[in-house]
Design an enzyme around this catalytic site. Structure first.
Site, PDB file in Angstrom:
ATOM      1  N   GLU A 101     -61.483  18.167  10.697  1.00  0.00           N
ATOM      2  CA  GLU A 101     -60.647  18.318   9.507  1.00  0.00           C
ATOM      3  C   GLU A 101     -59.585  17.220   9.457  1.00  0.00           C
ATOM      4  OE1 GLU A 101     -60.067  18.782   6.536  1.00  0.00           O
ATOM      5  OE2 GLU A 101     -60.070  20.965   6.325  1.00  0.00           O
TER       6      GLU A 101
ATOM      7  N   HIS B 263     -66.367  26.824   8.372  1.00  0.00           N
ATOM      8  CA  HIS B 263     -66.118  27.761   9.469  1.00  0.00           C
ATOM      9  C   HIS B 263     -65.577  29.094   8.950  1.00  0.00           C
ATOM     10  CE1 HIS B 263     -61.761  27.298   9.068  1.00  0.00           C
ATOM     11  NE2 HIS B 263     -61.987  25.999   8.906  1.00  0.00           N
TER      12      HIS B 263
END
Length: 397
Positions: free
Chosen positions: A277, A201
């Site tokens: 994550e 990202h």
């Protein structure tokens, strides 16, 4: 020198699919003593699923005893033994996540597999039958009620119908045998690989400050710089024109990155929970230096072992590897031979790279992965993987 432990595992299904259960035992190879037992009623499942569940339970029981031990797995399921040894391909979508779970328990090379006749697997078979009997009575198997170690010699043989069902299930998978390499330099035609283009990202406010930012924190949005990075990645990928699907972590920074790229590609974004994550627990939002100051012992333990979680109920890298492997196999089953953009985070990308290379967990600390960087891994039909690209940021310059 690490010690050796033997894991014997079995699973059964009365109906295939039908009421199913597994059993597993960890043995001392010198004395034959049962060091740990595991069994569970699974509800309705196939025999093969039960066999794999038994394998996973046995490996986890062995790891709880000694994570450094060499493990010798012995099972009477030729399907599981051949697939886990890499000699047979795994094509069935129900088997791939279970095989991934099994591979994630110990590092590559620490586990070996051996087929044994049913008559030599009576202890695990008895445990599996105890679990199915308990399920039939509306209960779960309890170790204190087990007589497997005592009754192994007298364990009832499976019926001819049950044995036939097991053999038919394994025979149905037998065409998945991997072909031997062709003579010389040539290799068998495995078809187009599934390729994961891995996009980290774009930046958030925490990225620039180098703070722990996992799935247990504030779920920050992209910063203005991060949005520009996402647009640049989208432009570069659109120019290549090879992406056929877009999958993203559900966290906001990944969704925003994926949506920016998908808009360029004219594709929809599909979310995959397993790509989130790591949960960094009490370290969320802190810098490395702040964690070192506040939790020095916990940090040292975390750096030394992938099995250790961050302070405050975070997630270990070992746990992350298990769920990432499951997510990977789900995506591979869904996107055979396709090129998929996977928008996720530092740890999942490094984990996918590590697993593709067969590298140890400590390799996670030896990779650089910039915001909005591109990496790529190709997955072949024979189970092998090839790292094609790592941390490419040329589209950001």
């Amino acid at each position: 020198m690490p010690r050796t432990l033997i894991v014997e595992a079995d699973g059964g299904s009365r109906g295939n699919p039908g009421p199913a259960g597994y059993g597993a035992v960890v043995l001392d190879p010198e004395t034959g003593e049962a060091l740990a037992e595991a069994a569970e009623f699974l509800g309705t499942a196939t025999n093969n699923v039960a066999e794999y569940k038994g394998l996973v339970a046995g490996l986890r029981a062995a790891r709880a005893l000694d994570p450094e031990a060499r493990i010798q797995v012995r099972m009477d399921s030729k399907l599981v033994v051949e697939q886990m040894s890499g000699r047979w391909q795994i094509k069935h979508p129900d088997m791939k996540p279970l095989a991934a779970e099994a591979r994630a328990v110990f590092p590559p090379g620490q586990v070996s597999y051996e087929w044994i006749p049913r008559a030599q697997n009576k202890h695990a078979d008895r445990l599996a039958n105890e679990a199915m009997d308990a399920g039939r009575d509306g209960k779960q198997w309890e170790p204190r009620n087990s007589r497997a170690a005592l009754d192994t010699a007298a364990a009832p043989a499976r019926s001819a119908a049950a044995r036939a069902a097991d053999e038919a299930a394994e025979a149905a998978e037998a065409p998945e045998v991997a072909e031997a390499p062709a003579p010389g330099w040539g290799a068998p035609d495995l078809g187009a690989p599934a390729t994961f283009v891995l996009l980290r990202h774009g930046e958030t406010a925490l990225t620039a400050q180098k703070r722990f930012s996992g799935s247990g924190g504030t779920d920050p949005e992209l910063s203005p710089a991060g949005r520009r990075q996402a647009e640049a990645a989208g432009a570069a990928l659109a120019a290549r024109g090879t992406i056929q699907a877009v999958v993203s972590s559900p966290l906001r920074r990944c969704r925003e990155t994926a949506e920016a790229v998908a808009a360029r590609l004219g594709l929809e974004v599909r979310l995959e929970e397993g790509l989130r994550e790591t949960d960094f627990g009490a370290w969320e939002g802190l810098t490395f230096a702040e964690v070192r100051e506040r939790f020095p012992d916990d940090l040292d333990a975390w750096l030394a072992s992938a099995a250790v979680a961050p302070t405050g109920g975070g997630e270990s890298f070992e746990a992350v590897a298990r769920r990432v492997a499951v997510a990977r196999d789900k995506l591979l089953a869904r996107h055979t031979g396709r090129t998929v953009l996977v928008v996720t985070h530092v740890t999942p990308i490094k984990t996918l790279v590590r697993l593709a290379l067969g590298a140890p967990p400590e390799s996670l600390f030896r990779m650089e992965l910039s915001a909005a960087s591109l990496s790529a891994v190709a997955y072949y039909a024979d189970g092998n993987a090839s790292l094609r690209l790592l941390n490419d940021t040329s589209h950001l310059r």
